[in-house]
Design an enzyme around this catalytic site. Sequence first.
Site, mmCIF file in Angstrom:
data_model
loop_
_atom_site.group_PDB
_atom_site.id
_atom_site.type_symbol
_atom_site.label_atom_id
_atom_site.label_comp_id
_atom_site.label_asym_id
_atom_site.label_seq_id
_atom_site.Cartn_x
_atom_site.Cartn_y
_atom_site.Cartn_z
ATOM 1 N N LYS A 55 8.925 5.360 -2.216
ATOM 2 C CA LYS A 55 7.859 6.300 -1.903
ATOM 3 C C LYS A 55 8.304 7.718 -2.243
ATOM 4 O O LYS A 55 9.427 8.132 -1.901
ATOM 5 C CB LYS A 55 7.489 6.218 -0.423
ATOM 6 C CG LYS A 55 6.801 4.914 -0.030
ATOM 7 C CD LYS A 55 5.400 4.827 -0.581
ATOM 8 C CE LYS A 55 4.674 3.593 -0.092
ATOM 9 N NZ LYS A 55 3.275 3.534 -0.568
ATOM 10 N N LYS A 84 -4.308 -5.681 -3.970
ATOM 11 C CA LYS A 84 -4.024 -6.035 -2.589
ATOM 12 C C LYS A 84 -5.190 -6.859 -2.065
ATOM 13 O O LYS A 84 -6.354 -6.476 -2.230
ATOM 14 C CB LYS A 84 -3.823 -4.777 -1.743
ATOM 15 C CG LYS A 84 -2.665 -3.918 -2.243
ATOM 16 C CD LYS A 84 -2.485 -2.645 -1.434
ATOM 17 C CE LYS A 84 -1.308 -1.827 -1.970
ATOM 18 N NZ LYS A 84 -1.097 -0.573 -1.222
#
Length: 335
Positions: free
Chosen positions: A111, A219
């Site tokens: 991240k 997803k």
Amino acid sequence: MPPAALPSLDELLASAYVVSLPMRVKFRGIMEREALLLRGPAGWGEFCPFPEYGDAEASRWLAAAVEAGWDGFPAPLRSTIPVNATVPAISADRVPELLARFGRVDAVKVKVAERGQTLDDDAARLDAVRSLLPRAAIRVDANGAWDVPAAVQALTRLAAVGLEYAEQPVPTIEGLAEVRSLLRAAGIPVLIAADESVRKESDPLRVARAGAADLIVVKVAPLGGVRRALDIVAQAGLPAVVSSALDTSVGIRAGLALAASLPELPYACGLGTVSLFASDVTTDPLVADDGAIRLRDVSADAGLLERYAAPAERRDWWLARLRRVHALVAASIAP
């Protein structure tokens, strides 16, 4: 896309469990992940859209939960799913401890662009990962936090560690196309992956038509289930990476079902996020072993559901949300 046969609200409420699971590290700004689990005739489903999502967007998450619990998954093409480790926006000195929880690691998602941090922080985190894993594939995820100039500047610098791809560096599809074009013109070998520009768009195929990405991140829950995600990948015509939405093992099972059903699986999947939880809803969590997760069913454990039951006010909040979203889906499929 609503489920073909929506269970009644009473049936869903009777099968609902709301949990609050502690995280090992802060992720998406939270230290506890709440989820509403549903037990259906085909297994367990998970309804856990993030609190800031509206009911219309959350309706796709309900469709995915119903598919898992009432319809079941498509027949798999593979039984073992390679997964990446995930490194949140932690300090560089914490990277070794976190990566140690994943066992063997062949790919890592890091991240970046966290609010309150700098590009120097991102570079230090990536350097720490690369020094520990000199041969691993490294991809970064900015969650759309940069603008185009900042993305180009950052990815030009971060490319020094050897990036497999950059996930959603900017928020818009037009911005993705521009970043992709500018990096190519500068000879910076970083592929662009679209995540939010697929799962949060009313038209998830627009990113492919715009030539804005080299690959897409899919997803299950935000796209409305395994079957709808498979259809989107087929129509997009781009390589796909299956990832999680910070799911419990119940939600990860659906992600594994998608990864197991794709005709091709060129990239390690972002389905190793259960390792970021301090606890789970099953005694046999879906965590990576030797860089992969074996496809298998999971059942929520009664003792863990009780231990991590959400406080009454949060349970009421989730059940009220379930009622609203169910009404929205039911109205959309009414004759």
